[in-house]
Each structure stands twice: as structure tokens, then as C-alpha cells.
Design a protein around this motif. Sequence first.
Motif: not given
Length: 267
Positions: A147, A150, A154
Motif C-alpha cells: 500500500r 504503490r 505507478w
Amino acid sequence: PVIFSPSLPVALPIYLGDLLFRGYPIALLAQHCDYLETCHLLLYGELPNRAQQKDFLVKIRNVHSFFTIYANIDGFVPRLTERGEVERVDVSKFPANAGGELDRWILSTLHSLIARVQENMDAYEPTQAVRDTEDFVDRQLSNWYVRLSRRRFWKGEYGPDKISAYQTLYECLETVVRLMAPVSPFFCDAVFRQLNEVTNRWPETSVHHVVFPAVKEEYLDSSLEERMQLAQDVCSLVLSLRKKEAIKVRKPLQKILIPVLHSGMME
């Protein structure tokens, strides 16, 4: 494509002359059942369904799927050293907000897990080894590391920080399936084969032929693990207070007051 071994169906075909255990053909149980499924059968008298498997196997599947999607997009292949180990990016040169500390923390937690699993396996306590690994995959790897990392996966730039995140997540995935191979042989072997087909890190074709993970002292950092645990505890307490006061997670708080119990909390 991501390849996983098919789940064992709850209803198995029964033929005349089959030897049964609690209503299930012994031959098919021996052929398909993992240790986790066998324990559930012994405890509850039936095989687990998908909902009952979600706390562990589905978590690993989701993390593996996340890794596979973004690794394929970026064309990532783990770099190996001459000894066949996953090459570590020098995260010590990164600024604090670039994820280096997060990588060092999850690797330290991973090797602390290896030590506990080895100790429990040696003491013939596979159940505790599974619980420790479930906790690592659920709370540490999936709900915290992935989490918080991320945005590193990305972002468009394929630089050292992004490569370090890929290398670290790959190391965690492969190590976890090697740890759990004795108790979940079919699932872990399927994940291992899929990872190893890309890297060719191991000449062995099965997870059951590779060496069991060993603790690397240079990765252990108990102080970092304690600081991260404190951050996790604070986040959990704040989340529970939000739920109690009906404050949505996306709504920012003006301030949070945290009592300092000892000098170590100031670091």
C-alpha cells in the motif's frame, strides 16, 4: 499470464470401493490436499471453501498478481549476483522519502520471519509457523508495504527507487512461497515456477528441490522494526477513533496528539 494451481473442489467424486476419510476419498485427498486444507478437514470435518482460504492464499495471490501486472508493464526482470542472489539496490543512498527505509524494513521483517519459521519447524510446530507467515503476508507485506509503495510502482520513471521496490517485492514473494512450500505444496510450487520461469534464478524446476530460506544477519534491523511497529500502532488507533467518531478516512485531521512514553519514541 499468472498461473495458479486449481483449488480443490469441496465435492469430490466417490466411487464404489473407495476408502473414505470423513466422507472424502483418501486417494484424492492425498493427491490434491495441502497441509492447510488437511488441518481444516481434521478440525471441522470438511474441506475449506474459498472464503475460508482468503486470509492467506488469496492474499499471496493478490500480491503476486499486483507484482506481475506492473513488472510486465515495465519489463522488469530481477538482477542476480554471481552467487545467484537477487541483487540489492543501494537503498542507503536514497533520500528518506524515496522508499529506501521501507525496503530495509520489509526485508528485516522478512528475515525475522524466517528465523521464527525455522525455529517452529524445528520444534515440530508447523501451525505456529503458518500463523506467523499469515501475519506477515496480511499485515506487513500486503496491507503496509504494498500500500505504501504503490506510487513507486505507478510512476513513469524507471529509476533506482522503482527497481528497488520491484527487487524487494520479488524477494519477499519468492521467500514466502519457499517458506510455506512444506505446508502448502501445490499452491507454492505453482507460484514459484511462474516466478522462476522469468528469472531462471534456480536450476531446480520445483520449489521442493531448492534450499530452505536462511536468515541473513545483515538484513536484520530490530530498531527499524520497532519504529515501524510504532507507526502501525498509531495508524490503527487513529483509524479506530475515526470509526468511533464517524470521520471518513479521506477527511484530513487538523492534528493528532501522541504521548511520548520514552526517549526512543522521539527518534
